[in-house]
Write a protein that holds these residues in place. Structure first.
Motif, PDB file in Angstrom:
ATOM      1  N   PRO A   1       0.843  -1.210   0.000  1.00 44.94           N
ATOM      2  CA  PRO A   1       0.000   0.000   0.000  1.00 44.94           C
ATOM      3  C   PRO A   1       0.873   1.253   0.000  1.00 44.94           C
ATOM      4  O   PRO A   1       2.058   1.201   0.365  1.00 44.94           O
ATOM      5  N   PRO A   2       0.325   2.398  -0.408  1.00 45.57           N
ATOM      6  CA  PRO A   2       1.105   3.642  -0.376  1.00 45.57           C
ATOM      7  C   PRO A   2       1.661   3.981   0.995  1.00 45.57           C
ATOM      8  O   PRO A   2       2.666   4.692   1.107  1.00 45.57           O
ATOM      9  N   SER A   3       1.055   3.475   2.064  1.00 47.11           N
ATOM     10  CA  SER A   3       1.527   3.773   3.410  1.00 47.11           C
ATOM     11  C   SER A   3       2.930   3.237   3.668  1.00 47.11           C
ATOM     12  O   SER A   3       3.612   3.679   4.590  1.00 47.11           O
ATOM     13  N   ALA A   4       3.370   2.268   2.865  1.00 46.98           N
ATOM     14  CA  ALA A   4       4.727   1.735   3.040  1.00 46.98           C
ATOM     15  C   ALA A   4       5.778   2.801   2.794  1.00 46.98           C
ATOM     16  O   ALA A   4       6.924   2.680   3.247  1.00 46.98           O
ATOM     17  N   ASP A   5       5.395   3.858   2.100  1.00 51.33           N
ATOM     18  CA  ASP A   5       6.337   4.935   1.783  1.00 51.33           C
ATOM     19  C   ASP A   5       6.848   5.625   3.041  1.00 51.33           C
ATOM     20  O   ASP A   5       7.950   6.159   3.058  1.00 51.33           O
ATOM     21  N   ALA A   6       6.027   5.644   4.105  1.00 55.48           N
ATOM     22  CA  ALA A   6       6.402   6.352   5.323  1.00 55.48           C
ATOM     23  C   ALA A   6       7.687   5.819   5.922  1.00 55.48           C
ATOM     24  O   ALA A   6       8.455   6.560   6.554  1.00 55.48           O
ATOM     25  N   GLU A   7       7.970   4.559   5.756  1.00 51.11           N
ATOM     26  CA  GLU A   7       9.172   3.956   6.321  1.00 51.11           C
ATOM     27  C   GLU A   7      10.220   3.660   5.260  1.00 51.11           C
ATOM     28  O   GLU A   7      11.228   3.009   5.541  1.00 51.11           O
ATOM     29  N   GLY A   8       9.998   4.130   4.043  1.00 50.37           N
ATOM     30  CA  GLY A   8      10.979   3.912   2.988  1.00 50.37           C
ATOM     31  C   GLY A   8      11.177   2.453   2.649  1.00 50.37           C
ATOM     32  O   GLY A   8      12.297   2.027   2.322  1.00 50.37           O
ATOM     33  N   GLN A   9      10.113   1.690   2.683  1.00 55.08           N
ATOM     34  CA  GLN A   9      10.209   0.254   2.453  1.00 55.08           C
ATOM     35  C   GLN A   9       9.563  -0.158   1.138  1.00 55.08           C
ATOM     36  O   GLN A   9       9.067  -1.273   1.013  1.00 55.08           O
ATOM     37  N   ASP A  10       9.557   0.733   0.138  1.00 58.91           N
ATOM     38  CA  ASP A  10       8.899   0.395  -1.113  1.00 58.91           C
ATOM     39  C   ASP A  10       9.634   1.013  -2.289  1.00 58.91           C
ATOM     40  O   ASP A  10      10.416   1.948  -2.157  1.00 58.91           O
ATOM     41  N   VAL A  11       9.366   0.446  -3.464  1.00 58.96           N
ATOM     42  CA  VAL A  11       9.831   0.983  -4.740  1.00 58.96           C
ATOM     43  C   VAL A  11       8.660   0.898  -5.703  1.00 58.96           C
ATOM     44  O   VAL A  11       7.653   0.240  -5.432  1.00 58.96           O
ATOM     45  N   ILE A  12       8.763   1.565  -6.838  1.00 58.30           N
ATOM     46  CA  ILE A  12       7.710   1.503  -7.842  1.00 58.30           C
ATOM     47  C   ILE A  12       7.806   0.176  -8.574  1.00 58.30           C
ATOM     48  O   ILE A  12       8.870  -0.202  -9.074  1.00 58.30           O
ATOM     49  N   ALA A  13       6.703  -0.545  -8.632  1.00 62.90           N
ATOM     50  CA  ALA A  13       6.663  -1.855  -9.284  1.00 62.90           C
ATOM     51  C   ALA A  13       6.370  -1.697 -10.772  1.00 62.90           C
ATOM     52  O   ALA A  13       6.015  -0.619 -11.255  1.00 62.90           O
ATOM     53  N   GLU A  14       6.498  -2.795 -11.498  1.00 63.56           N
ATOM     54  CA  GLU A  14       6.226  -2.777 -12.933  1.00 63.56           C
ATOM     55  C   GLU A  14       4.734  -2.688 -13.229  1.00 63.56           C
ATOM     56  O   GLU A  14       4.330  -2.146 -14.252  1.00 63.56           O
ATOM     57  N   SER A  15       3.915  -3.245 -12.313  1.00 62.74           N
ATOM     58  CA  SER A  15       2.474  -3.274 -12.529  1.00 62.74           C
ATOM     59  C   SER A  15       1.812  -3.631 -11.209  1.00 62.74           C
ATOM     60  O   SER A  15       2.477  -3.801 -10.175  1.00 62.74           O
ATOM     61  N   TYR A  16       0.487  -3.757 -11.252  1.00 59.42           N
ATOM     62  CA  TYR A  16      -0.239  -4.204 -10.063  1.00 59.42           C
ATOM     63  C   TYR A  16      -0.178  -5.723  -9.901  1.00 59.42           C
ATOM     64  O   TYR A  16      -0.836  -6.277  -9.018  1.00 59.42           O
ATOM     65  N   LEU A  17       0.592  -6.376 -10.752  1.00 60.84           N
ATOM     66  CA  LEU A  17       0.902  -7.800 -10.572  1.00 60.84           C
ATOM     67  C   LEU A  17       2.421  -7.932 -10.519  1.00 60.84           C
ATOM     68  O   LEU A  17       3.056  -8.447 -11.444  1.00 60.84           O
ATOM     69  N   PRO A  18       3.052  -7.460  -9.432  1.00 60.41           N
ATOM     70  CA  PRO A  18       4.518  -7.434  -9.384  1.00 60.41           C
ATOM     71  C   PRO A  18       5.167  -8.807  -9.457  1.00 60.41           C
ATOM     72  O   PRO A  18       6.362  -8.909  -9.754  1.00 60.41           O
ATOM     73  N   SER A  19       4.407  -9.880  -9.228  1.00 59.82           N
ATOM     74  CA  SER A  19       4.984 -11.222  -9.287  1.00 59.82           C
ATOM     75  C   SER A  19       5.009 -11.791 -10.696  1.00 59.82           C
ATOM     76  O   SER A  19       5.515 -12.897 -10.921  1.00 59.82           O
TER      77      SER A  19
ATOM     78  N   ALA B   1      11.193   7.469  -5.980  1.00 54.56           N
ATOM     79  CA  ALA B   1      11.850   7.255  -7.268  1.00 54.56           C
ATOM     80  C   ALA B   1      13.337   6.979  -7.088  1.00 54.56           C
ATOM     81  O   ALA B   1      13.909   6.131  -7.782  1.00 54.56           O
ATOM     82  N   ARG B   2      13.970   7.671  -6.173  1.00 52.19           N
ATOM     83  CA  ARG B   2      15.394   7.405  -5.919  1.00 52.19           C
ATOM     84  C   ARG B   2      15.608   5.994  -5.387  1.00 52.19           C
ATOM     85  O   ARG B   2      16.559   5.321  -5.755  1.00 52.19           O
ATOM     86  N   ARG B   3      14.716   5.551  -4.515  1.00 54.27           N
ATOM     87  CA  ARG B   3      14.817   4.167  -4.031  1.00 54.27           C
ATOM     88  C   ARG B   3      14.636   3.188  -5.189  1.00 54.27           C
ATOM     89  O   ARG B   3      15.316   2.156  -5.269  1.00 54.27           O
ATOM     90  N   THR B   4      13.703   3.506  -6.067  1.00 51.38           N
ATOM     91  CA  THR B   4      13.467   2.634  -7.217  1.00 51.38           C
ATOM     92  C   THR B   4      14.715   2.549  -8.080  1.00 51.38           C
ATOM     93  O   THR B   4      15.060   1.474  -8.584  1.00 51.38           O
ATOM     94  N   TYR B   5      15.402   3.662  -8.244  1.00 48.36           N
ATOM     95  CA  TYR B   5      16.647   3.652  -9.017  1.00 48.36           C
ATOM     96  C   TYR B   5      17.713   2.824  -8.295  1.00 48.36           C
ATOM     97  O   TYR B   5      18.375   1.979  -8.916  1.00 48.36           O
ATOM     98  N   THR B   6      17.884   3.048  -7.014  1.00 42.91           N
ATOM     99  CA  THR B   6      18.910   2.328  -6.248  1.00 42.91           C
ATOM    100  C   THR B   6      18.693   0.823  -6.300  1.00 42.91           C
ATOM    101  O   THR B   6      19.657   0.046  -6.396  1.00 42.91           O
TER     102      THR B   6
END
Length: 511
Positions: A255-273, A303-308
Motif C-alpha cells: 500500500p502507499p503507506s509503506a512509503d512512510a518507512e521507505g520500504q517500497d519501490v515503484i513496481a512494474e504493474s499491479y501484478l509485481p509477481s 523514485a530514488r529508491r526505485t533507481y537504487t
C-alpha cells in the motif's frame, strides 16, 4: 563523452530520412556496415529505441532532425486507426504499435533470427508477446509532440500533429474500464516488453497521468474537442496511483503507506509477481520519459529508491540509467552509468555501439543516450523550471549549451562540478523561472538592455525579451564577459580510449 555526443549529432544528421527516420530499431541503418544483414525487421520502427534520439535532438536545438519521426505517425494515422479498430475489437482512436511497420501495421517479422518469429502489436487476439498489448506508445508519441512544440513555439506544428494526440487519448480512454474501487483500470496490458498481460502496468498509469493534462492544454490552445476535454478531466482523478513493491523485489503489492518507512519501490504493474521477459526498469518510466517525478515531487524519494534497487543496471546499449540518474540529481551515477554502457557496448572506432557484437551492425541508440544525458545533467526544463547543473558529476569541467522551452538557449560553464557562468539567450518574450545555481547566495542578473538587477531566493523569476542575453552571476564575484572555451579545430593525433573501447585508430609511428 563529449566526442560521443558530437558524433551522435553528426550521425543523426547524416542518417536523417525524409519520409521515415533513418534509424528503425536503434540501428544506424543508413550507416550500416552489415551489408544485407538487418535484424529487428528493418521495415518496422521500434519506438523504445527512438525515444532517446528524439530527446537528444530537441535539447540540442536540432528539432528539424525529428521531422521524419513525427511524419511516420502523422501520415499513418488513418492506417493506425484502421489497425486499432480491426485488432482491438472495434475500439476508437489509435493504439500505436510499439513495433510499427512503415505503413502503420503492428507486425514484427523477424526473418533473420532463427527460428523465424512473427509478432503482432496492438492486437487483442494475438498470443501474449513482447508488445502484443503495449498500449502506451501512442501517449508517448503524443508527449514528444508536445515537448517539440514547447521547445519550438511552433503552433502550426502542434496543429498538424494534434490529431495523433487526440486519437491516442481517445483510445486510452476507451480501453480503461471503471472498477468497483471507482478507478480506471487497463487489463490485459503489457508493462512494455517486460511483463505481459498484467493489470495496470506502470507504463499505462504514467502514460495517462502525463498525457491527459497535456491533451487538455493542447485542445484548449487550439480550440478543439470540448467533448474530449470533458472526458479527460473526468478521467484524471480516477487514474490509479503507481504500484509499489519491496526494494528486494519480493513481488508482493504494497500500500502507499509503506512509503512512510521507505520500504517500497515503484513496481512494474499491479501484478509485481508476473514474469519478466526483458531487462527494462519499468518502475523508472515515470521519472523519464514521462516527466511525472522531479525533485519537487512528493514521490522523489520513492523514485530514488526505485533507481537504487532497480532490477537491471546498464544491461544494454539503450539503457536509460544515465538519463534517469540525471533526472534524480545523481551526478556520480550519471558518470558511472555512462562509462558502464559505453565500455560494454561501444565496439566500433566510429563511436557507434554494437548491440550483439556478432553481426557488425552499427547502433546509434547508445550515443543517443549519451547525448541526451549530457544535456539533461547540464540543464533541465521538464516542468517549466530551469535547473542549471542539476546532476553534473562533481569532478567534471564543462562548457556547454542546452535548448529549453521557447527556443531559448542556456549556456553554462562548470569547473570541478561548480557553476561559474550561466547565460540565457531568450528565444521568445516570456517569464522565466530559474533555480538559483548558487543556493542561498544573492545573484546579479545582467543584460545588455537593462541595468543590473539583484535577486535572491531559491528560484529566480524574471521577464525576458526575445533576442536578448541574460547573464546570471553570484553577487560576490566580479562582472566579467562570459568566456566559453572555443573548439580549437585541431585534428586529433591519436585515438581516444575509455577502458577497452576507443574512438578512432592509433596512428602508426613513422620510420
Amino acid at each position: 563523452m563529449e566526442t560521443l555526443r558530437n558524433l551522435y549529432l553528426f550521425d543523426a544528421a547524416a542518417e536523417k530520412g525524409t519520409e521515415y527516420p533513418g534509424s528503425q530499431a536503434g540501428v544506424a541503418d543508413m550507416l550500416s556496415s552489415a551489408r544485407d544483414v538487418h535484424h529487428w525487421d528493418s521495415s518496422a520502427f521500434w519506438h523504445w529505441n527512438l525515444r532517446m534520439q528524439i530527446a537528444a535532438n530537441i535539447s540540442a536545438g536540432l528539432p528539424e532532425l525529428n521531422a521524419p519521426y513525427f511524419n511516420l505517425y502523422r501520415q499513418n494515422l488513418t492506417n493506425i486507426e484502421d489497425w486499432t479498430q480491426k485488432n482491438m475489437r472495434g475500439l476508437p482512436g489509435s493504439c500505436i504499435p510499439e513495433t510499427m511497420r512503415f505503413n502503420g501495421a503492428g507486425i514484427e517479422y523477424e526473418a533473420e533470427w532463427k527460428p523465424i518469429s512473427i509478432g503482432r502489436d496492438c492486437d487483442l487476439n494475438f498470443t501474449p508477446y513482447y508488445n502484443a498489448r503495449t498500449l502506451s506508445t501512442g501517449a508517448e508519441v503524443s508527449l514528444w509532440i508536445w515537448q517539440q512544440y514547447l521547445a519550438t513555439d511552433d503552433r502550426k506544428f502542434l496543429a498538424d500533429n494534434y490529431p495523433v494526440m487526440a486519437s491516442s487519448a481517445r483510445f486510452l480512454l476507451a480501453y480503461q474500464k471503471l472498477g468497483q474501487d471507482g478507478l480506471l483500470h487497463t487489463s490485459p496490458s503489457n508493462a512494455h516488453e517486460t511483463q505481459w498481460d498484467v493489470t495496470d502496468p506502470t507504463t499505462d498509469i504514467a502514460a495517462s497521468m502525463a498525457l491527459y493534462p497535456v491533451m487538455i492544454k493542447a485542445a484548449k490552445l487550439l480550440g478543439k474537442d470540448p467533448d474530449l476535454i470533458q472526458k479527460l478531466q473526468t478521467a484524471l482523478p480516477k487514474i490509479p496511483p503507481l504500484p509499489r513493491t519491496q526494494p528486494d523485489h519480493a513481488k508482493t503489492l504494497l500500500p502507499p503507506s509503506a512509503d512512510a518507512e521507505g520500504q517500497d519501490v515503484i513496481a512494474e504493474s499491479y501484478l509485481p509477481s508476473a514474469t519478466n521477459h526483458n531487462a527494462e526498469n519499468i518502475g523508472l518510466e515515470p521519472v523519464w520519459p514521462y516527466d511525472l517525478i522531479g525533485d519537487t515531487s512528493p514521490l522523489f524519494a520513492l523514485a530514488r529508491r526505485t533507481y537504487t534497487h532497480r532490477l537491471f543496471s546498464g544491461v544494454a546499449d539503450w539503457s536509460f540509467d544515465p538519463l534517469q540518474a540525471a533526472r534524480l540529481g545523481l551526478g556520480s551515477e550519471v558518470r558511472s552509468t555512462l562509462i558502464k554502457i559505453t565500455e560494454s557496448s561501444q565496439h566500433s572506432p566510429n563511436g557507434l555501439a554494437n548491440w550483439d557484437k556478432e553481426y557488425g551492425e552499427f547502433y546509434v541508440e547508445q550515443v543517443g543516450v549519451v547525448a541526451a544525458t549530457l544535456q539533461e545533467m547540464l540543464v533541465q526544463d521538464y516542468d517549466g523550471l530551469i535547473r542549471i547543473a542539476p546532476a553534473v558529476p562533481p569532478e567534471w569541467n564543462i562548457d556547454g549549451s542546452v535548448y529549453v522551452r521557447g527556443k531559448t538557449k542556456v549556456s553554462v560553464q562548470i569547473r570541478n562540478g561548480v557553476v561559474t557562468t550561466a547565460v540565457i539567450e531568450a528565444g521568445t518574450t516570456q517569464q522565466l523561472r530559474v533555480r538559483n545555481p548558487w543556493p542561498d547566495q544573492p545573484v546579479d542578473l545582467l543584460s545588455s538592455k537593462s541595468r543590473v538587477k539583484v535577486m535572491n531566493g531559491a528560484v529566480l523569476t524574471f521577464p525576458v525579451v526575445a533576442g536578448t542575453s541574460y547573464q546570471i552571476k553570484r553577487r560576490d564575484t566580479l562582472i566579467a564577459t562570459p568566456n566559453f572555451e572555443a573548439v580549437s579545430g585541431t585534428p586529433a593525433s591519436s585515438a581516444k580510449k575509455l577502458g577497452s573501447v576507443q574512438i578512432g585508430l592509433f596512428r602508426a609511428k613513422s620510420r
